[in-house]
Design a protein around this motif. Structure first.
Motif, mmCIF file in Angstrom:
data_model
loop_
_atom_site.group_PDB
_atom_site.id
_atom_site.type_symbol
_atom_site.label_atom_id
_atom_site.label_comp_id
_atom_site.label_asym_id
_atom_site.label_seq_id
_atom_site.Cartn_x
_atom_site.Cartn_y
_atom_site.Cartn_z
ATOM 1 N N UNK A 64 0.777 -1.322 -0.020
ATOM 2 C CA UNK A 64 0.050 -0.095 0.147
ATOM 3 C C UNK A 64 0.739 1.179 0.042
ATOM 4 N N UNK A 65 1.981 1.277 0.330
ATOM 5 C CA UNK A 65 3.135 2.376 0.444
ATOM 6 C C UNK A 65 3.949 2.584 -0.800
ATOM 7 N N UNK A 66 4.070 1.502 -1.554
ATOM 8 C CA UNK A 66 5.204 1.436 -2.573
ATOM 9 C C UNK A 66 4.794 0.678 -3.748
ATOM 10 N N UNK A 67 5.025 1.528 -4.869
ATOM 11 C CA UNK A 67 4.937 0.812 -6.222
ATOM 12 C C UNK A 67 6.213 0.546 -6.922
ATOM 13 N N UNK A 68 6.265 -0.334 -7.869
ATOM 14 C CA UNK A 68 7.422 -0.511 -8.787
ATOM 15 C C UNK A 68 7.426 -0.144 -10.307
ATOM 16 N N UNK A 69 8.283 0.893 -10.718
ATOM 17 C CA UNK A 69 8.150 1.472 -11.808
ATOM 18 C C UNK A 69 9.500 1.136 -12.759
ATOM 19 N N UNK A 70 8.735 0.486 -14.031
ATOM 20 C CA UNK A 70 9.975 0.163 -14.889
ATOM 21 C C UNK A 70 10.180 1.707 -15.852
ATOM 22 N N UNK A 71 11.269 1.825 -15.887
ATOM 23 C CA UNK A 71 11.917 3.037 -16.663
ATOM 24 C C UNK A 71 12.980 2.626 -17.631
ATOM 25 N N UNK A 72 13.567 3.730 -18.236
ATOM 26 C CA UNK A 72 14.662 3.675 -19.150
ATOM 27 C C UNK A 72 15.945 2.946 -18.413
ATOM 28 N N UNK A 73 16.021 3.366 -17.218
ATOM 29 C CA UNK A 73 17.117 2.910 -16.177
ATOM 30 C C UNK A 73 17.086 1.616 -15.546
ATOM 31 N N UNK A 74 15.993 1.220 -15.443
ATOM 32 C CA UNK A 74 15.382 -0.105 -14.527
ATOM 33 C C UNK A 74 14.436 0.178 -13.809
ATOM 34 N N UNK A 75 14.158 -0.636 -12.665
ATOM 35 C CA UNK A 75 13.199 -0.628 -11.657
ATOM 36 C C UNK A 75 13.388 -0.139 -10.630
ATOM 37 N N UNK A 76 12.358 0.863 -10.444
ATOM 38 C CA UNK A 76 12.536 2.002 -9.327
ATOM 39 C C UNK A 76 11.254 1.623 -8.314
#
Length: 291
Positions: A64-76
């Motif tokens: 509930x507090x965190x998400x994982x984002x796929x970006x041009x540099x990796x997983x944030x």
């Protein structure tokens, strides 16, 4: 009454990566090339635009507090309360020519995440498996990674290299999300209009695919038979997601990328996000396991 309505009239250059959070009733999606994460309640409410500062394409819920984002540099890891982004796992971070693209969470909590060339360079991308901190490359020499999705029981995975026109299916280990066999052609779309873009699979095993350049969303049975085509008001629908408290509707992103001014005038809703009021037996996205 039309089956398709506008969910958000905010125009994205490259709308992609929709994902619904049932806890907050919010749909999240991206304008990839402009580095924006968009957020809007499905039941109604204002659009929020989060500036990410880099190209990003996919989101998964950790908790509930965190998400994982796929970006041009990796997983944030993204802190929901503050919006702070922290790099967790670099993916092609040393290659400025590639970026993230289509990604989805397997029922076991593993993430399949794809990359591609920012200018669609032939064979520049890959599809990776990420699970509890471990990263493996599954498929290489991918031009445009797309259609990553899984059966409800985790026994099947789907993906495509959009440039090939072939939607692939491969057996999977339900406990790990790793392939257990060789990929086989599920749908050969080469003789049809448009290109295979994002997909999602419902509880009945029906695969819903957005056809980029084809102005449709298509539904395929578990054996690959075309069940129906839903006409879209835009030329380039890009990716579907199940939304609503019962996951019984579809949201679909779209894009105007690649169109000149005259083409955009002929496709005035390109880049908007839509709701499809059709009967679907959808399901919520699993949470991703990062440790």
């Amino acid at each position: 009454m039309s089956e398709v309505s506008v969910f958000s009239d905010h125009i994205c250059q490259l709308g992609e990566g929709p994902s619904y959070d049932p806890t907050t009733d919010a749909l999240f999606w991206f304008d990839i090339v402009n580095g924006q994460l968009l957020e809007k309640p499905v039941a109604g409410g204002a659009l929020k635009i989060h500036e990410l500062g880099q190209m990003a394409s996919a989101i998964a819920i950790i908790d509930d507090q965190r998400q994982l984002i796929a970006t041009e540099t990796g997983l944030h890891v993204r802190d929901v309360a503050t919006g702070t982004m922290t790099l967790h796992t670099p993916i092609e971070a040393d290659n400025p020519l590639t970026r993230s693209n289509d990604s989805r969470v397997h029922p076991c909590g593993a993430l399949w995440t794809g990359t591609m060339g920012k200018t669609e360079t032939k064979g520049a991308g890959s599809i990776y498996w990420f699970f509890k901190g471990e990263l493996r490359r599954l498929f290489s020499e991918i031009t445009v990674s797309n259609s990553i999705c899984f059966s409800d029981d985790g026994g099947l995975a789907y993906y495509t290299d959009t440039s090939t026109g072939l939607l692939m299916r491969v057996d999977c280990n339900p406990a790990t999300g790793l392939p257990t066999g060789e990929p086989k052609v599920f749908v050969d779309h080469r003789s049809s209009k448009g290109y295979v873009d994002g997909s999602i699979v419902d509880r009945d095993g029906v695969l819903w695919n957005a056809v980029w350049g084809g102005k449709t969303v298509k539904a395929y049975s578990p054996d690959g038979t075309l069940l129906r085509s839903v006409a879209m008001p835009v030329t380039q629908p890009s990716c579907p997601a199940f939304v609503g408290k019962n996951a019984d509707r579809l949201a679909v992103t779209s894009a105007w990328k690649g169109k000149d001014e005259k083409q955009r005038q002929l496709d005035p809703q390109a880049g908007m996000t839509f709701l499809l009021d059709i009967k679907v037996n959808g399901r919520f996205e699993p949470r991703v396991l990062i440790t």
